[in-house]
Design a protein around this motif. Structure first.
Motif, PDB file in Angstrom:
ATOM      1  N   MET A  11       0.795  -1.219   0.000  1.00 35.48           N
ATOM      2  CA  MET A  11       0.000   0.000   0.000  1.00 35.48           C
ATOM      3  C   MET A  11       0.832   1.274   0.000  1.00 35.48           C
ATOM      4  SD  MET A  11      -3.241  -1.267   2.274  1.00 35.48           S
ATOM      5  CE  MET A  11      -2.332  -1.732   3.756  1.00 35.48           C
ATOM      6  N   ALA A  12       2.137   1.150   0.249  1.00 37.65           N
ATOM      7  CA  ALA A  12       3.014   2.333   0.241  1.00 37.65           C
ATOM      8  C   ALA A  12       4.439   1.850   0.024  1.00 37.65           C
ATOM      9  CB  ALA A  12       2.893   3.081   1.571  1.00 37.65           C
ATOM     10  N   PRO A  13       5.308   2.712  -0.534  1.00 36.82           N
ATOM     11  CA  PRO A  13       6.712   2.315  -0.728  1.00 36.82           C
ATOM     12  C   PRO A  13       7.352   1.959   0.613  1.00 36.82           C
ATOM     13  CG  PRO A  13       6.242   4.415  -1.828  1.00 36.82           C
ATOM     14  CD  PRO A  13       5.049   4.089  -0.968  1.00 36.82           C
ATOM     15  N   ALA A  14       8.163   0.918   0.620  1.00 39.66           N
ATOM     16  CA  ALA A  14       8.758   0.427   1.871  1.00 39.66           C
ATOM     17  C   ALA A  14      10.101   1.119   2.093  1.00 39.66           C
ATOM     18  CB  ALA A  14       8.906  -1.081   1.815  1.00 39.66           C
ATOM     19  N   LEU A  15       9.986   2.349   2.555  1.00 41.97           N
ATOM     20  CA  LEU A  15      11.152   3.207   2.734  1.00 41.97           C
ATOM     21  C   LEU A  15      11.400   3.406   4.224  1.00 41.97           C
ATOM     22  CD1 LEU A  15      13.156   5.255   1.413  1.00 41.97           C
ATOM     23  CD2 LEU A  15      11.306   6.940   1.515  1.00 41.97           C
ATOM     24  N   GLY A  16      12.582   2.973   4.705  1.00 41.56           N
ATOM     25  CA  GLY A  16      12.856   3.162   6.121  1.00 41.56           C
ATOM     26  C   GLY A  16      14.087   2.410   6.563  1.00 41.56           C
ATOM     27  N   GLN A  17      14.414   2.555   7.850  1.00 45.94           N
ATOM     28  CA  GLN A  17      15.584   1.861   8.387  1.00 45.94           C
ATOM     29  C   GLN A  17      15.253   0.441   8.848  1.00 45.94           C
ATOM     30  OE1 GLN A  17      15.306   5.087  10.571  1.00 45.94           O
ATOM     31  NE2 GLN A  17      16.363   6.326   9.044  1.00 45.94           N
ATOM     32  N   MET A  18      13.960   0.190   9.070  1.00 47.53           N
ATOM     33  CA  MET A  18      13.557  -1.126   9.590  1.00 47.53           C
ATOM     34  C   MET A  18      12.245  -1.550   8.927  1.00 47.53           C
ATOM     35  SD  MET A  18      14.615  -3.382  11.904  1.00 47.53           S
ATOM     36  CE  MET A  18      15.419  -2.659  13.356  1.00 47.53           C
ATOM     37  N   LEU A  19      12.151  -2.842   8.623  1.00 49.57           N
ATOM     38  CA  LEU A  19      10.903  -3.421   8.124  1.00 49.57           C
ATOM     39  C   LEU A  19      10.360  -4.340   9.225  1.00 49.57           C
ATOM     40  CD1 LEU A  19       9.180  -3.474   5.448  1.00 49.57           C
ATOM     41  CD2 LEU A  19      10.308  -5.652   4.951  1.00 49.57           C
ATOM     42  N   ILE A  20       9.095  -4.175   9.558  1.00 44.84           N
ATOM     43  CA  ILE A  20       8.493  -4.846  10.714  1.00 44.84           C
ATOM     44  C   ILE A  20       7.216  -5.560  10.277  1.00 44.84           C
ATOM     45  CG2 ILE A  20       7.473  -4.474  13.009  1.00 44.84           C
ATOM     46  CD1 ILE A  20       9.040  -1.698  12.917  1.00 44.84           C
ATOM     47  N   ALA A  21       7.129  -6.872  10.526  1.00 50.39           N
ATOM     48  CA  ALA A  21       5.899  -7.625  10.235  1.00 50.39           C
ATOM     49  C   ALA A  21       5.285  -8.063  11.549  1.00 50.39           C
ATOM     50  CB  ALA A  21       6.207  -8.830   9.358  1.00 50.39           C
ATOM     51  N   ARG A  22       4.014  -7.697  11.754  1.00 50.39           N
ATOM     52  CA  ARG A  22       3.274  -8.117  12.955  1.00 50.39           C
ATOM     53  C   ARG A  22       2.092  -8.936  12.502  1.00 50.39           C
ATOM     54  NH1 ARG A  22       3.937  -2.274  14.588  1.00 50.39           N
ATOM     55  NH2 ARG A  22       5.843  -2.309  15.815  1.00 50.39           N
ATOM     56  N   SER A  23       2.042 -10.182  12.965  1.00 53.95           N
ATOM     57  CA  SER A  23       0.959 -11.061  12.554  1.00 53.95           C
ATOM     58  C   SER A  23       0.103 -11.457  13.747  1.00 53.95           C
ATOM     59  CB  SER A  23       1.515 -12.329  11.895  1.00 53.95           C
ATOM     60  OG  SER A  23       0.467 -13.046  11.267  1.00 53.95           O
ATOM     61  N   ARG A  24      -1.179 -11.701  13.455  1.00 56.95           N
ATOM     62  CA  ARG A  24      -2.079 -12.204  14.497  1.00 56.95           C
ATOM     63  C   ARG A  24      -3.008 -13.236  13.870  1.00 56.95           C
ATOM     64  NH1 ARG A  24      -4.048  -7.588  12.559  1.00 56.95           N
ATOM     65  NH2 ARG A  24      -6.269  -7.378  12.224  1.00 56.95           N
ATOM     66  N   VAL A  25      -3.372 -14.200  14.681  1.00 60.76           N
ATOM     67  CA  VAL A  25      -4.314 -15.224  14.241  1.00 60.76           C
ATOM     68  C   VAL A  25      -5.723 -14.640  14.242  1.00 60.76           C
ATOM     69  CG1 VAL A  25      -5.366 -17.436  14.854  1.00 60.76           C
ATOM     70  CG2 VAL A  25      -2.888 -17.141  15.011  1.00 60.76           C
ATOM     71  N   LEU A  26      -6.421 -14.777  13.121  1.00 62.12           N
ATOM     72  CA  LEU A  26      -7.824 -14.357  13.060  1.00 62.12           C
ATOM     73  C   LEU A  26      -8.748 -15.509  13.412  1.00 62.12           C
ATOM     74  CD1 LEU A  26      -8.077 -12.296   9.739  1.00 62.12           C
ATOM     75  CD2 LEU A  26      -7.659 -11.464  12.057  1.00 62.12           C
ATOM     76  N   ARG A  27      -8.357 -16.703  12.965  1.00 55.42           N
ATOM     77  CA  ARG A  27      -9.221 -17.871  13.159  1.00 55.42           C
ATOM     78  C   ARG A  27      -8.349 -19.097  13.360  1.00 55.42           C
ATOM     79  NH1 ARG A  27     -10.341 -23.141  11.196  1.00 55.42           N
ATOM     80  NH2 ARG A  27     -12.573 -23.493  11.171  1.00 55.42           N
ATOM     81  N   PRO A  28      -8.207 -19.516  14.606  1.00 60.48           N
ATOM     82  CA  PRO A  28      -7.410 -20.714  14.860  1.00 60.48           C
ATOM     83  C   PRO A  28      -8.233 -21.953  14.546  1.00 60.48           C
ATOM     84  CG  PRO A  28      -8.295 -19.896  16.924  1.00 60.48           C
ATOM     85  CD  PRO A  28      -8.795 -18.972  15.843  1.00 60.48           C
ATOM     86  N   GLY A  29      -7.589 -22.963  14.025  1.00 60.61           N
ATOM     87  CA  GLY A  29      -8.321 -24.201  13.730  1.00 60.61           C
ATOM     88  C   GLY A  29      -7.410 -25.394  13.908  1.00 60.61           C
ATOM     89  N   ARG A  30      -7.998 -26.557  14.082  1.00 59.18           N
ATOM     90  CA  ARG A  30      -7.188 -27.776  14.235  1.00 59.18           C
ATOM     91  C   ARG A  30      -6.411 -28.078  12.966  1.00 59.18           C
ATOM     92  NH1 ARG A  30      -4.492 -29.299  16.754  1.00 59.18           N
ATOM     93  NH2 ARG A  30      -4.611 -31.549  16.854  1.00 59.18           N
ATOM     94  N   ARG A  31      -7.013 -27.800  11.825  1.00 60.11           N
ATOM     95  CA  ARG A  31      -6.336 -28.107  10.564  1.00 60.11           C
ATOM     96  C   ARG A  31      -5.892 -26.865   9.809  1.00 60.11           C
ATOM     97  NH1 ARG A  31     -10.559 -32.612   8.541  1.00 60.11           N
ATOM     98  NH2 ARG A  31     -11.956 -31.161   9.573  1.00 60.11           N
ATOM     99  N   VAL A  32      -6.720 -25.823   9.844  1.00 60.16           N
ATOM    100  CA  VAL A  32      -6.449 -24.622   9.051  1.00 60.16           C
ATOM    101  C   VAL A  32      -6.559 -23.388   9.946  1.00 60.16           C
ATOM    102  CG1 VAL A  32      -7.454 -23.160   7.249  1.00 60.16           C
ATOM    103  CG2 VAL A  32      -7.178 -25.608   6.839  1.00 60.16           C
ATOM    104  N   THR A  33      -5.555 -22.522   9.871  1.00 59.05           N
ATOM    105  CA  THR A  33      -5.532 -21.302  10.666  1.00 59.05           C
ATOM    106  C   THR A  33      -5.385 -20.100   9.730  1.00 59.05           C
ATOM    107  OG1 THR A  33      -4.583 -22.421  12.584  1.00 59.05           O
ATOM    108  CG2 THR A  33      -4.228 -20.048  12.452  1.00 59.05           C
ATOM    109  N   VAL A  34      -6.209 -19.075   9.968  1.00 53.88           N
ATOM    110  CA  VAL A  34      -6.162 -17.867   9.148  1.00 53.88           C
ATOM    111  C   VAL A  34      -5.487 -16.748   9.947  1.00 53.88           C
ATOM    112  CG1 VAL A  34      -7.536 -16.174   7.865  1.00 53.88           C
ATOM    113  CG2 VAL A  34      -8.272 -18.565   7.965  1.00 53.88           C
ATOM    114  N   CYS A  35      -4.524 -16.075   9.326  1.00 55.64           N
ATOM    115  CA  CYS A  35      -3.749 -15.027   9.997  1.00 55.64           C
ATOM    116  C   CYS A  35      -3.722 -13.768   9.148  1.00 55.64           C
ATOM    117  CB  CYS A  35      -2.299 -15.475  10.204  1.00 55.64           C
ATOM    118  SG  CYS A  35      -2.130 -16.979  11.163  1.00 55.64           S
ATOM    119  N   GLN A  36      -3.572 -12.646   9.831  1.00 53.90           N
ATOM    120  CA  GLN A  36      -3.361 -11.378   9.150  1.00 53.90           C
ATOM    121  C   GLN A  36      -2.035 -10.791   9.619  1.00 53.90           C
ATOM    122  OE1 GLN A  36      -6.728  -8.766   9.131  1.00 53.90           O
ATOM    123  NE2 GLN A  36      -5.708  -7.333   7.763  1.00 53.90           N
TER     124      GLN A  36
END
Lengths: 164, 164, 164, 164
Positions: free
Chosen positions: A107-132
């Protein structure tokens, strides 16, 4: 590093997650350390909580695209990996995790000194898990959202998270 | 390296594409060479045709995930980059390209001596181009499909494909 | 309606699929007929082959968006349903199918007398199947590609494909 | 119906959006009313705020899939439409909107008396806008998240939002 305080029901944002393995943070760290690619990129795990993982990588020219920004492939790499490990925090001690698919909007140019990815589980499942995953750049102390990922991860029961 | 023979209407698969810049292959090569990340990964451009690009990277341990396969982030990186450059082949000499978004399905473990991304334009547009990349591993001469990407790329008119 | 000739290994495009249930075409038809939404839309199953399904719906004003074309939601509906049923053709007689996720690129206005979704399995799996659907409009006998879908479908073992 | 109070900078969640057309809510309503498909489904616009739109549809058997739940195609339809209209709220009075692509994860069976899609703009742009839709079911007063969509929408400048 985030502190995990040990209870079995944890409210992360507005969701409670069931913890299936108290040792989840160590399992994530050991798996991450087995990934040659993370070391090669200079990436590090910054937070491991139930259903939440943060990964960072500092800028260097080797990670750039043609305008000198962080390469989009690196954005996808961190987004995918943070997603997979946030799913992994909720799995059994004998499970392994794999990426089924993910979708990334830059959504925007990745310009900076650090790149940071923060993920969270939206839907935990025994077989399939959805994350953002949200991916930010940090420049001179200010963070800016540059990408978002929506991904699906699979639990492989009774599968080692290491080479056979 | 694929040979582009210079006509203005090229049938790639079942589609004909309008060429807006006869020098497109050089533009792709120069842009690729400006990406520090491609050199860092050991990736090389193997084919540049109108609406089609192939990128390869040989295996080494630095590119691995926890089981020793090619890392999923590398699969996404090649898929995205091959997609962007296949869109770039159809743009004007004064255009730049950026990734709006892509979606990647990983369908088999990426085990092999070489990782290969082949992208083709599905729908060329003045502003938005849709591309599909298939990602293969090659092991002992045999290729295997391991992932597919469907992505959207944007034309930035009158924008340099290099740092300002 | 496509003819299925009964062998256990079928080459659809360049892939061979294992048939787990010889009665797959009837199972697809019965499931389709249980979907009130398909009848409401006027959709019909046109082809059922191993790993391949085609669904069509004729135009009427009730299916339009603001410019009078087929509504994008209808495009997604057919793409998703054709994908799910192409996966379903390769499942056991006791399995049910559900959509994990799909991604749809709309590439041209959906203008025509008929909307046609053709799906094929890209990667069959015991638990997860990946499918691609191409969506066409037909106007005065000529077909035009208007959208493409890449989706992931899940096998639910020992689950009825009908209300409990 | 949500009330829009008229200022030019609006904080929706943690983002401020620039309003380019004070009459945006009426434009969304008029466009929605031109979509024959929304009327056919029984869908209604419940909230129109800058960068935010909510659409609902009550259950009936004509909207069901094979287990009797809301059909996945309907989930995608509402997610896409809420996304497009949330992007549309931030456009000029002379712009039209179209869906480039969206990705939908279905996370729970859509069982309830009402299906609700709530969309918000993540990244507004002059040409490309990224939106996220959350889709809920409401049953006996309780809401449950059943799907999430991440989509990309395009601004068509100087284009009528109605048949030519």
């Amino acid at each position: 590093m985030g502190q995990y305080v040990g209870q079995n029901q944890v409210n992360t944002g507005n969701q409670k997650f069931k913890i299936r393995n108290e040792n989840f943070a160590n399992r994530v760290r050991e798996s991450f350390d087995r990934q040659g690619f993370m070391d090669f990129l200079g990436a590090s795990l910054v937070e491991i909580l139930p259903g939440r993982v943060e990964i960072q990588v500092p800028y260097r020219k080797e990670l750039s695209q043609q305008h000198g920004y962080f390469h989009g492939g690196l954005i996808g790499t961190l987004a995918d990996n943070a997603g997979g490990y946030s799913a992994f925090t909720l799995m059994e001690a004998t499970d392994s995790v794999l990426t089924i698919e993910y979708k990334l909007n830059i959504m925007a140019p990745a310009l900076g000194q650090m790149l940071i990815a923060r993920s969270r589980v939206l839907r935990p499942g025994r077989r399939v898990t959805v994350c953002q995953s949200d991916i930010f750049t940090r420049q001179d102390g200010a963070e800016k959202l540059c990408a978002t990922m929506l991904g699906t991860f699979m639990t492989l029961a009774d599968t080692a998270d290491a080479p056979a």
